[in-house]
Design an enzyme around this catalytic site. Structure first.
Site, PDB file in Angstrom:
ATOM      1  N   PRO A  89      49.950  61.940  -7.771  1.00 47.07           N
ATOM      2  CA  PRO A  89      49.006  63.046  -7.545  1.00 47.07           C
ATOM      3  C   PRO A  89      48.246  62.776  -9.256  1.00 47.07           C
ATOM      4  O   PRO A  89      46.817  62.977  -9.156  1.00 47.07           O
ATOM      5  CB  PRO A  89      50.784  64.076  -8.482  1.00 47.07           C
ATOM      6  CG  PRO A  89      51.455  63.389  -8.865  1.00 47.07           C
ATOM      7  CD  PRO A  89      51.596  62.048  -8.777  1.00 47.07           C
ATOM      8  N   GLU A 116      59.768  61.815 -12.218  1.00 49.81           N
ATOM      9  CA  GLU A 116      58.682  61.779 -13.241  1.00 49.81           C
ATOM     10  C   GLU A 116      57.250  60.932 -12.893  1.00 49.81           C
ATOM     11  O   GLU A 116      56.285  60.997 -13.360  1.00 49.81           O
ATOM     12  CB  GLU A 116      59.008  61.954 -14.697  1.00 49.81           C
ATOM     13  CG  GLU A 116      60.063  62.933 -15.298  1.00 49.81           C
ATOM     14  CD  GLU A 116      59.453  64.746 -14.599  1.00 49.81           C
ATOM     15  OE1 GLU A 116      58.620  64.835 -15.452  1.00 49.81           O
ATOM     16  OE2 GLU A 116      60.889  64.662 -13.851  1.00 49.81           O
ATOM     17  N   ARG A 154      45.911  56.431  12.987  1.00 50.79           N
ATOM     18  CA  ARG A 154      44.503  56.774  14.122  1.00 50.79           C
ATOM     19  C   ARG A 154      43.269  56.580  13.974  1.00 50.79           C
ATOM     20  O   ARG A 154      42.680  56.781  14.844  1.00 50.79           O
ATOM     21  CB  ARG A 154      44.862  58.671  14.446  1.00 50.79           C
ATOM     22  CG  ARG A 154      44.493  59.164  13.169  1.00 50.79           C
ATOM     23  CD  ARG A 154      44.179  61.089  13.057  1.00 50.79           C
ATOM     24  NE  ARG A 154      43.727  61.342  14.197  1.00 50.79           N
ATOM     25  CZ  ARG A 154      42.092  61.913  13.886  1.00 50.79           C
ATOM     26  NH1 ARG A 154      41.594  61.378  13.067  1.00 50.79           N
ATOM     27  NH2 ARG A 154      41.417  61.897  15.138  1.00 50.79           N
ATOM     28  N   ASP A 169      34.791  60.792  16.139  1.00 45.47           N
ATOM     29  CA  ASP A 169      34.009  61.155  15.216  1.00 45.47           C
ATOM     30  C   ASP A 169      32.952  62.177  14.873  1.00 45.47           C
ATOM     31  O   ASP A 169      32.224  62.204  13.678  1.00 45.47           O
ATOM     32  CB  ASP A 169      32.550  61.058  16.434  1.00 45.47           C
ATOM     33  CG  ASP A 169      33.196  59.324  17.152  1.00 45.47           C
ATOM     34  OD1 ASP A 169      32.174  59.244  18.468  1.00 45.47           O
ATOM     35  OD2 ASP A 169      33.350  58.135  15.860  1.00 45.47           O
TER      36      ASP A 169
HETATM   37  N1  4GX Z   1      50.044  62.533  -3.604  1.00 49.31           N
HETATM   38  N2  4GX Z   1      53.777  63.353  -5.801  1.00 49.31           N
HETATM   39  C1  4GX Z   1      55.475  61.442  -6.043  1.00 49.31           C
HETATM   40  C2  4GX Z   1      56.608  60.570  -7.919  1.00 49.31           C
HETATM   41  C3  4GX Z   1      55.503  60.395  -9.334  1.00 49.31           C
HETATM   42  C4  4GX Z   1      54.663  60.978  -9.975  1.00 49.31           C
HETATM   43  C5  4GX Z   1      54.308  59.855 -10.443  1.00 49.31           C
HETATM   44  C6  4GX Z   1      54.408  57.952  -9.444  1.00 49.31           C
HETATM   45  C7  4GX Z   1      53.819  58.410 -10.123  1.00 49.31           C
HETATM   46  C8  4GX Z   1      51.760  63.332  -4.534  1.00 49.31           C
HETATM   47  C9  4GX Z   1      50.916  63.435  -4.373  1.00 49.31           C
HETATM   48  C10 4GX Z   1      53.357  63.751  -5.877  1.00 49.31           C
HETATM   49  C11 4GX Z   1      54.899  64.514  -6.408  1.00 49.31           C
HETATM   50  C12 4GX Z   1      54.879  61.627  -5.186  1.00 49.31           C
HETATM   51  C13 4GX Z   1      55.081  62.958  -7.976  1.00 49.31           C
HETATM   52  N3  4GX Z   1      55.021  59.297  -8.559  1.00 49.31           N
HETATM   53  N4  4GX Z   1      52.040  62.162  -4.275  1.00 49.31           N
HETATM   54  N5  4GX Z   1      55.766  62.337  -7.229  1.00 49.31           N
HETATM   55  N6  4GX Z   1      50.553  64.915  -4.595  1.00 49.31           N
HETATM   56  O1  4GX Z   1      52.935  65.167  -5.760  1.00 49.31           O
HETATM   57  O2  4GX Z   1      50.985  61.690  -3.536  1.00 49.31           O
END
Ligand code: 4GX
Length: 245
Positions: A89, A116, A154, A169
């Site tokens: 995130p 986390e 895709r 497109d």
């Molecule tokens: N877009 N999440 C990953 C654990 C985490 C936290 C910090 C790495 C660093 C998310 C999103 C997402 C929740 C996946 C926390 N991993 N990933 N997870 N939005 O919310 O990609």
């Protein structure tokens, strides 16, 4: 293109990547997805992948050693090191521009975080790019990784048919697609717009463009502001204004 995925839930990737356009792309070898189970790279008896954070606090953190061992196994024997993407995130928001750039790579590796997150030393030393699918929190990186894989696949040559690529497109440019209708002509009292039955191709083209402009302005006015508008577009927008739309 080859996509390596590093995950603690390898089974999650089975179904979504086996069907429809992505399933076909894999069968046709246009796309190769290799799933690595991070747990296979643990060396302790209990195959532990996570641990509590230094400094205290809630939750768990993915341990660096199995993660890096998994990355090294992928990189062993490879001619060049494929870029490593962390789904997070805290990453840059995924957009078409980035997908188009990634589609030019021969190979990428995607790390799916949990809890986390992952040990920051892995982020600093082994991760090339952090990507977020949006400003909300999912329960793990697996679904975000599948969104990335799907949207990336895709864009690979030959994955989406010729007919569909024309539609594709319209998403490259910053205006939305026009609304679509199919049979029946009257569904529960709601008619298909009559212009679409007129056979007047010029009128249909113009109507579709107008509806696309209307939808874009309603939903995403900032996209319209960035778009390159033709003289006709300006005229169609003025018509919409006059209609109070
Ligand atoms: N877009 N999440 C990953 C654990 C985490 C936290 C910090 C790495 C660093 C998310 C999103 C997402 C929740 C996946 C926390 N991993 N990933 N997870 N939005 O919310 O990609």
């Amino acid at each position: 293109m080859r996509i390596n995925v590093l995950t603690i839930f390898p089974e999650m990737f089975a179904s979504p990547l086996d069907h429809s356009i992505i399933g076909r792309a894999r069968q046709r070898r246009l796309l190769e997805v290799r799933i690595s189970d991070i747990r296979d790279f643990t060396t302790d008896r209990h195959r532990v992948v996570d641990d509590s954070p230094y400094g205290g606090g809630a939750g768990m953190v993915l341990k660096p050693d199995p993660l890096v061992a998994a990355l090294e196994a992928i990189q062993a024997g490879a001619a060049q090191r494929a870029p490593v993407i962390l789904m997070s995130p805290q990453g840059e928001r995924l957009e078409h521009r980035r997908l188009a750039a990634l589609a030019g790579e021969h190979e990428v590796s995607i790390l799916c975080g949990h809890y986390e997150g992952i040990d920051e030393r892995v982020v600093e030393q082994w991760v090339d790019l952090e990507v977020s699918i949006g400003d909300y929190v999912t329960t793990g990186g697996e679904l975000p990784a599948m969104v990335l894989i799907d949207a990336l696949a895709r864009l690979l040559p030959g994955v989406v048919g010729k007919e569909e690529s024309v539609v594709q497109d319209s998403f490259f440019s910053t205006i939305f697609d026009y609304p679509h209708y199919t049979r029946p002509q009257c569904f529960r009292g709601h008619e298909v717009p009559s212009v679409l039955l007129s056979g007047n191709h010029e009128a249909i083209r113009r109507w579709r463009r107008k509806q696309a402009l209307k939808k874009t302005r309603q939903q995403r006015p900032e996209l319209l502001a960035q778009a390159e508008l033709t003289e006709e577009d300006v005229k169609l927008l003025a018509e919409l204004d006059a209609e109070g739309a």
